[in-house]
Design an enzyme around this catalytic site. Structure first.
Site, PDB file in Angstrom:
ATOM      1  N   ARG A  88       0.810  -1.261   0.105  1.00 37.52           N
ATOM      2  CA  ARG A  88      -0.011  -0.070   0.069  1.00 37.52           C
ATOM      3  C   ARG A  88       0.823   1.248  -0.065  1.00 37.52           C
ATOM      4  NH1 ARG A  88      -5.052  -2.656   2.882  1.00 37.52           N
ATOM      5  NH2 ARG A  88      -6.514  -0.672   2.688  1.00 37.52           N
ATOM      6  N   ARG A 127     -21.379  -2.090   3.842  1.00 39.35           N
ATOM      7  CA  ARG A 127     -20.628  -3.237   4.324  1.00 39.35           C
ATOM      8  C   ARG A 127     -20.628  -3.125   5.965  1.00 39.35           C
ATOM      9  NH1 ARG A 127     -14.633  -4.392   2.597  1.00 39.35           N
ATOM     10  NH2 ARG A 127     -13.896  -2.741   4.029  1.00 39.35           N
ATOM     11  N   ARG A 133     -17.341  -3.366  11.340  1.00 40.33           N
ATOM     12  CA  ARG A 133     -15.865  -2.651  11.313  1.00 40.33           C
ATOM     13  C   ARG A 133     -16.043  -1.089  11.517  1.00 40.33           C
ATOM     14  NH1 ARG A 133     -12.350  -4.704   6.231  1.00 40.33           N
ATOM     15  NH2 ARG A 133     -11.490  -2.388   6.570  1.00 40.33           N
TER      16      ARG A 133
END
Ligand code: ADP
Length: 191
Positions: A88, A127, A133
């Protein structure tokens, strides 16, 4: 070895497509996000990683690279690996090259899923309802993740493009259609 870097912004579908690639090609799936979330929550390392990820920031390279290398080392017999969420940063990409070269292999290709920012935000907010999360549930944190992606992560594509290893894939459509596009790219390269 077939070493695939599956790339794209948060919410691009890397996890979903990784599972399918692993099944079809018999690869190992390594997601640094999953590794961080799977650490013993009482450990100092887990607490440190969570302090970054909950805010939508990247975990520092030094820690992430060590974690990744120890994860890869668990699979000495792997036919190949799908790297999901790693590298990343440019430093991580360089470290991966050195690490794999030491094992007599290298990154075969980067498959980059292309998805618009509006679509990403919608997907991550939906999500959140199932993932639980913290970093998916707050639009401010989502925007920070996308900002960090554009600043630190997107340039990693250039690292692989300069080696002719970058393949961009449209990441909007059905899961099956996107998967087919990924397989076509992989099989073209293998021919
Ligand atoms: P997403 O791709 O949806 O953002 P991940 O599960 O891949 O989710 O990553 C969640 C968080 O874990 C990131 O926001 C970051 O804090 C941390 N993380 C995962 N991979 C890396 C990495 N390669 N370098 C730094 N931080 C990472």
């Amino acid at each position: 070895m077939l070493n695939i870097v599956l790339f794209g912004p948060p919410g691009a579908g890397k996890g979903t497509q990784s599972e399918k690639l692993v099944e079809k090609y018999g690869l190992v799936h390594i997601s640094t996000g999953d590794v961080f979330r799977g650490l013993d929550p009482e450990s100092d390392l887990a607490k440190l990683a969570k302090s970054y990820s909950d805010a939508g920031n990247l975990v520092p390279d030094e820690i992430t690279i060590k974690i990744l290398e120890s994860e890869v080392s668990k699979y000495p017999k792997a036919k190949g690996v799908v790297y999901d969420g790693f590298p990343r940063t440019r430093a991580q990409a360089e470290a991966l090259d050195v690490f794999l070269r030491g094992k007599g292999t290298g990154v075969t290709m980067m498959l980059s899923l292309v998805v618009s920012e509006d679509e990403l935000k919608q997907r991550l907010l939906s999500r959140a309802e199932v993932s639980g999360r913290k970093d998916d549930a707050d639009i401010g944190i989502i925007e920070n993740r996308i900002k960090n992606y554009n600043k630190d992560t997107a340039p990693v594509a250039g690292f692989y493009k300069s080696q002719d290893k970058l393949f961009e894939i449209e990441g909007v459509g059905s899961v099956e259609a996107i998967f087919d596009s990924l397989c076509i790219a992989i099989e073209q390269l293998q021919d």
